[in-house]
Enzyme design. Sequence first.
Site, short mmCIF file in Angstrom:
data_model
loop_
_atom_site.label_atom_id
_atom_site.label_comp_id
_atom_site.label_asym_id
_atom_site.label_seq_id
_atom_site.Cartn_x
_atom_site.Cartn_y
_atom_site.Cartn_z
N ASP A 159 -9.66 3.14 2.35
CA ASP A 159 -9.66 2.53 3.69
C ASP A 159 -10.05 3.53 4.77
O ASP A 159 -10.77 3.21 5.72
CB ASP A 159 -8.26 2.01 4.04
CG ASP A 159 -7.93 0.70 3.34
OD1 ASP A 159 -8.85 -0.04 3.00
OD2 ASP A 159 -6.72 0.45 3.15
N ALA A 215 -2.73 0.35 6.93
CA ALA A 215 -4.09 0.49 7.46
C ALA A 215 -4.10 1.46 8.63
O ALA A 215 -5.01 2.29 8.76
CB ALA A 215 -4.62 -0.88 7.89
N LYS A 275 0.81 -1.22 0.00
CA LYS A 275 0.00 0.00 0.00
C LYS A 275 0.85 1.28 0.00
O LYS A 275 0.41 2.30 -0.54
CB LYS A 275 -0.94 0.01 1.22
CG LYS A 275 -2.07 -1.00 1.09
CD LYS A 275 -3.04 -0.89 2.23
CE LYS A 275 -4.10 -1.96 2.08
NZ LYS A 275 -5.17 -1.87 3.03
N GLY A 293 -0.69 -0.20 15.69
CA GLY A 293 -0.26 -0.59 14.34
C GLY A 293 -0.16 0.64 13.45
O GLY A 293 -1.16 1.32 13.21
N ASP A 335 9.93 3.86 15.81
CA ASP A 335 10.18 4.96 14.86
C ASP A 335 9.00 5.13 13.91
O ASP A 335 8.61 6.24 13.54
CB ASP A 335 11.45 4.69 14.04
CG ASP A 335 12.67 4.80 14.92
OD1 ASP A 335 12.56 5.42 16.01
OD2 ASP A 335 13.73 4.24 14.55
N ARG A 336 8.43 3.99 13.54
CA ARG A 336 7.27 4.04 12.64
C ARG A 336 6.08 4.71 13.36
O ARG A 336 5.36 5.54 12.81
CB ARG A 336 6.92 2.62 12.20
CG ARG A 336 5.90 2.57 11.11
CD ARG A 336 5.97 1.28 10.32
NE ARG A 336 5.26 0.20 10.98
CZ ARG A 336 4.67 -0.79 10.31
NH1 ARG A 336 4.70 -0.82 9.00
NH2 ARG A 336 4.06 -1.76 10.96
O1 LIG Z 1 -6.96 -3.82 3.20
C1 LIG Z 1 -7.67 -4.18 2.27
C2 LIG Z 1 -8.00 -5.59 2.10
C3 LIG Z 1 -7.55 -6.08 0.73
O2 LIG Z 1 -6.16 -6.03 0.65
C4 LIG Z 1 -7.97 -7.56 0.59
O3 LIG Z 1 -7.29 -8.37 1.21
O4 LIG Z 1 -8.95 -7.85 -0.08
C5 LIG Z 1 -8.16 -5.19 -0.34
C6 LIG Z 1 -7.78 -3.73 -0.15
O5 LIG Z 1 -8.51 -2.94 -1.06
C7 LIG Z 1 -8.14 -3.26 1.23
O6 LIG Z 1 -7.67 -1.97 1.45
#
Ligand SMILES: O=C1C[C@@](O)(C(=O)O)C[C@@H](O)[C@@H]1O
Length: 518
Positions: A341, A378, A303, A374, A401-402
């Site tokens: 998301d 996400a 992502k 986390g 750090d993240r």
């Molecule tokens: O986080 C997710 C889940 C996903 O990665 C999936 O596993 O289908 C699909 C992505 O669009 C979404 O943001």
Amino acid sequence: MDSVGQISKKSRMICVPIMGESVEQILNAMHQAKSLGADAVEIRLDCIDKLQFEPKRDLKLLIGNKPLPVVVVYRPIWEGGLYKGDEEARLQALFLAKDLGADYIELELKIASDFMKEYKLSQHSGSKIIVSCCVDNLRTLQEDPTHLVAKLQSSGADIIKFVLGAVNITDIAKVFDLYSHCQVPLIAYGTGERGLISQFLSFKYGGIFAYGSIEGNAIPGLPTVDSLRKVYKIENINANTQVFGLISKPVSHSKGPLLHNPTLRHMGYNGIYIPMFVDDLKDFFSVYSSADFLGFSVGIPYKEAVIDFCDEVHPLARSIGAVNTIIRRRNDGKLVGYNTDSEAAISAIEDALKAQGCTKGETLLHEKLFVLVGAGGAGRALAFGAKTKGARVVVFDIDFDRAKSLADAVSGKAFRFEDLVSFEPEKGAILSNATPLGMHPNMDRIPVPKESLKDYELVFDAVYTPRKTRLLKEAEAAGAIIVSGVEMFLRQAAAQFNLFTGLKAPEEFMRGIILEKF
Ligand SMILES: O=C1C[C@@](O)(C(=O)O)C[C@@H](O)[C@@H]1O
């Protein structure tokens, strides 16, 4: 096949390879394949226990009792099969299969011409002859695959077959190319998880077979027949079908296909949504650059990295630093990245608060403490979404750090993951898990100690398998409002559907699928 026995490019079948060790096992599997909706089966004689196999007796039984058209394959060790015995005996068994009425027999390219001469076989007589060639790895192949296809064609086959060990999903684009070089019906696919898309898209490119398995994961790289029929309905696929896919690694855990495919059909849209196991984003985007590949979901771990491959990025996605949706813009072919998301998660949280009678209008999260565990893709979407709504964000991550860099970006605070145990949230705080802890198959994991849950007004878990994670169960028991990742999954997918198709996603229809299938 038409009435005179010619195979037209339009006759397309779902075929199940059967690798039973005994005649009985094979017969059972043939019936099972039929009941699942297969059109044909491929029997691998080389998998039958050689001490038990008696060609005359067993082929009579198998072919005499076949519930579906059957392809007989007797694969020698030199072509990746299990047969190590005498070549003459192998060829005689194949000839016998033809005599007994096998619908298709498969011959390896190396021996096909000689075999056909010796047994005086010609095209269009009795069984169809499939001439095949298996290649382990394109990179070590000495010749261009189109030359191999030319050789396969000149063998006099009714059908030719090219099987490739797929090392990268980009290899499959070469497989698709072969269809345009071929004048006879072609079966072409890549094996393994990286080859999976060749089965889903076979009929788009003019393939006559797509292979499916009876049970999931039985043969790596093969979808189940059941999913080909019910989820993907590949019988509807044609040259104009537009392709959408999830770019991820791993990818098989995703329930996206279960949701997107029925929705595309429900809206009468000629499209398919498929899992794409991608190893290298650069290779992927340079090879799959045609207008047929119209949109992508982006999953773990890409992502953030995928931003570099977008021509344009929506400002929200840019500030989050994560893209989960890419569309190929129809008018100029540019790749445009979005993040669906963030809005999905935050609206799910706000709606749950509203449903519980919290009525602060548009600003339900205003001034609330938003505890995020986390800080990956996400997590970033959640943090920016919460910040936009005026929440005070604190971030925990095993990588401090993240956590710190995300907290700084949303004017929040970062804490060490170990401090989560002793962290005492103020009353009314919201907890969001954006780690994979608790995800199937490790469902007993929980990202925070259950004793701390009583202080939260609402607990959200981005994990969507299972629907109710251990975290949510414990939070519910502690009296918190809970919001499942399924709700976020649904909303991000609906927003993706709008972007992919330009149509308004049928949210109630999609919710119905989620309730039934998740
Ligand atoms: O986080 C997710 C889940 C996903 O990665 C999936 O596993 O289908 C699909 C992505 O669009 C979404 O943001």
